[in-house]
Design a protein around this motif. Structure first.
Motif, short mmCIF file in Angstrom:
data_model
loop_
_atom_site.label_atom_id
_atom_site.label_comp_id
_atom_site.label_asym_id
_atom_site.label_seq_id
_atom_site.Cartn_x
_atom_site.Cartn_y
_atom_site.Cartn_z
N SER A 191 14.63 149.26 16.05
CA SER A 191 14.18 150.12 14.96
C SER A 191 13.67 151.41 15.56
CB SER A 191 13.08 149.43 14.15
OG SER A 191 12.55 150.30 13.17
N ASN A 207 14.64 152.99 9.98
CA ASN A 207 15.98 153.14 10.56
C ASN A 207 16.26 151.94 11.48
OD1 ASN A 207 18.32 154.91 10.83
ND2 ASN A 207 17.74 155.05 12.99
N GLU A 239 21.48 147.64 14.29
CA GLU A 239 21.79 146.24 14.46
C GLU A 239 23.12 146.05 15.20
OE1 GLU A 239 21.63 144.12 10.78
OE2 GLU A 239 19.45 144.35 10.60
N GLU A 291 26.20 143.39 15.34
CA GLU A 291 26.79 142.29 14.57
C GLU A 291 28.09 141.83 15.22
OE1 GLU A 291 27.33 143.78 10.63
OE2 GLU A 291 25.19 143.64 10.13
N LYS A 297 25.75 148.61 13.91
CA LYS A 297 25.57 149.10 12.53
C LYS A 297 24.21 149.78 12.42
CE LYS A 297 26.82 146.64 8.96
NZ LYS A 297 26.87 145.52 7.99
N ASN A 298 24.19 150.93 11.75
CA ASN A 298 22.93 151.64 11.48
C ASN A 298 22.59 151.48 9.99
OD1 ASN A 298 21.74 155.07 12.03
ND2 ASN A 298 20.64 153.20 11.66
N ILE A 299 21.38 150.97 9.71
CA ILE A 299 20.91 150.81 8.34
C ILE A 299 19.67 151.67 8.17
CG2 ILE A 299 20.03 149.18 6.62
CD1 ILE A 299 21.48 146.96 8.17
N ARG A 300 19.69 152.55 7.17
CA ARG A 300 18.53 153.43 6.93
C ARG A 300 17.99 153.17 5.53
NH1 ARG A 300 18.05 159.89 8.24
NH2 ARG A 300 16.29 160.37 6.87
N ILE A 301 16.71 152.86 5.45
CA ILE A 301 16.08 152.54 4.17
C ILE A 301 15.12 153.68 3.81
CG2 ILE A 301 14.65 150.86 2.93
CD1 ILE A 301 15.53 148.79 5.04
#
Length: 478
Positions: A121, A131, A134, A136, A471-475
């Motif tokens: 993160s 941000n 991950e 996978e 994978k990039n995950i942005r909340i």
């Protein structure tokens, strides 16, 4: 009786890829008839693998970790059986068939990664958003192993692929499928979902179908450069990423301060004796400082002369046959060409062994001295029990000659000078440099090549990451 494919937990003996008559290289006699996968069996294996992947990922990380440890325990119980099957596959002496132990070691090592963090993160500029980065699994990966290292490559590729969360379609060479098929059975016995590891021996057509299949999300290929080009061409159909561990023409540098007795033993076994030179890690170019050249050569030839040749199942035997009649013909032609073109002085060997070994594919350990590094003998991977010895004057010339090849998989340095060891190792263009040491693959160390010896790595965290995608995950935190 036909040895069948292993797809979705079932044996398939009738296949669209036909069959292969497996020949035992030590006798030249038929050993088994092996079913070969065609496009239909490949498609069935990929479908089965996707179902197993979903079942695998539905398990908690601690359950997947424990199942891989259970598999490692089961492999440990069957080490002797796997070693014997390794001998049956390609007549490698049982004294070297301990690559089964690599399988256990890699499984235990990568089982420990299953429940460890694979992501991170990070803060984001100008924002308080969360941000996440991950890693996978790809889902289903294809692993293509060579005949000369089916268990070693299975260890270094299948273990991290499973730990990363993938299912595997494993294609061993039709020349050496037996140990890999037994490993597939052990996966089922350990309780892994059927189809998580499918084992599909195949020839060129089956391999092409595997690489071109749209359900294969990544390919790990180990083999020769010519085949690698075909694999890359086939993979381009779906833009499938490929890891390639290819051949080598490794240099072994013997400096004047080295322990020459130890260097002679290491050079003999890392050169023409280990797997009869049929190894990508073979140190087939031996570079010796001119001040110790004659002394080293005498010691080296003496070690070669003590090699025990014979039945690969005899624990005392250290030198076995080459894989096939065609391989024997090719290697002998290479030797004859080197002699006729005066690429170097033939010091020992050069002939096929006769007598009670005549029916097998045995070629004498063959050593050329005073070899020209520009010759085909020094530049082309022979993949047989043939090595070249050359002189060098100083460190700079040794490094120059060692790097003067299109390959860059391994390099070996024999010296007792620690500063020289560090300096030379950093100058050598090779993925692995072994100082006073055999090429001893371990799950902790990344392994792979420079230049035309390939790209990507097995072993270590690097080997695990080959089977994970980012994978990039942005909340948004508004």
């Amino acid at each position: 009786m036909t040895v069948g494919l292993l797809v979705g937990g079932e044996r398939i003996t009738q296949s669209t890829g036909g069959s292969h008559e497996h020949i035992y290289p030590a006798t030249g006699q038929s050993n088994e008839t092996v079913a070969l996968a065609g496009s239909q069996e490949i498609d069935r294996a990929v479908t089965s693998a996707w179902e197993a992947h979903r079942a695998w990922m539905a398990l908690t990380v601690d359950r997947r970790r424990d199942m891989l440890i259970d598999l490692a325990d089961l492999v440990h119980e069957h080490l002797d059986e796997l070693a014997r099957l390794n001998v049956d596959d390609y007549a490698v002496p049982i004294s070297f068939a301990g690559t089964a132990l690599l399988l256990e070691r890699f499984l235990r090592h990568y089982a420990g990664y299953v429940d460890k963090p694979h992501g991170a993160s990070t803060p984001v500029n100008g924002s308080f958003d969360v941000n996440l980065i991950e890693r996978e699994p790809y889902g289903v990966v294809g692993v293509i192993t060579p005949w000369n290292g089916a268990l070693a490559v299975t260890a270094s590729c299948v273990a991290p692929a499973l730990a990363a969360g993938n299912a595997v379609v494993l294609k061993p060479s039709e020349l050496a499928p037996l140990a890999a098929l037994r490993f597939g059975e052990l996966c089922l016995e350990a309780g892994l979902p059927p189809g998580l590891v499918n084992v599909v021996p195949a020839g060129a057509a089956g391999g092409d179908a595997l690489v071109r299949h749209a359900g294969i999300r990544k390919v790990h290929f180990t083999g020769g450069g010519a085949t690698a080009r075909k694999v890359l061409e086939a993979a381009a159909t779906n833009l499938t990423p490929v890891v390639a561990e290819l051949g080598g023409k490794s240099a072994n540098l013997i400096f004047e301060d080295a322990d020459l007795d130890a260097a002679a033993v290491l050079s003999a076994h890392q050169g023409p004796l280990m797997q009869s030179g049929q190894s990508c890690a073979c140190a087939s170019r031996i570079l010796v400082h001119e001040s110790v050249y004659d002394t080293f050569v005498d010691k080296f030839l003496s070690v070669i002369g003590t090699a025990q040749v014979g039945d690969p199942m005899d624990p005392a035997v250290s030198f076995g046959p080459v894989i096939s009649q065609s391989a024997a013909d090719r290697i002998l032609a290479t030797i004859d060409e080197a002699v006729s073109h005066r690429a170097g002085e033939l010091l020992v060997g050069g002939k096929r062994l006769g007598g009670k070994l005549a029916r097998g594919y045995y070629i004498e350990p063959t050593v050329f001295g005073a070899v020209d590094n520009a010759s085909a003998l020094a530049q082309t991977e022979t993949f047989g029990p043939v090595v070249s010895i050359m002189r060098f004057r100083d460190d700079a010339e040794a490094v120059r000659i060692a790097n003067d090849t299109v390959y860059g998989l391994n390099a070996f340095v024999q010296t007792n000078d620690l500063a020289r060891a560090h300096r030379v190792a950093r100058q050598l263009e090779a993925g692995s440099v072994w100082i006073n040491q055999f090429s001893d693959m371990s799950p902790q160390g990344p392994y792979g090549g420079y230049k035309q010896s390939g790209f990507g790595r097995t072993g270590g965290a690097e080997g695990l990451h080959e089977f994970l995608q980012i994978k990039n995950i942005r909340i948004g935190m508004r």
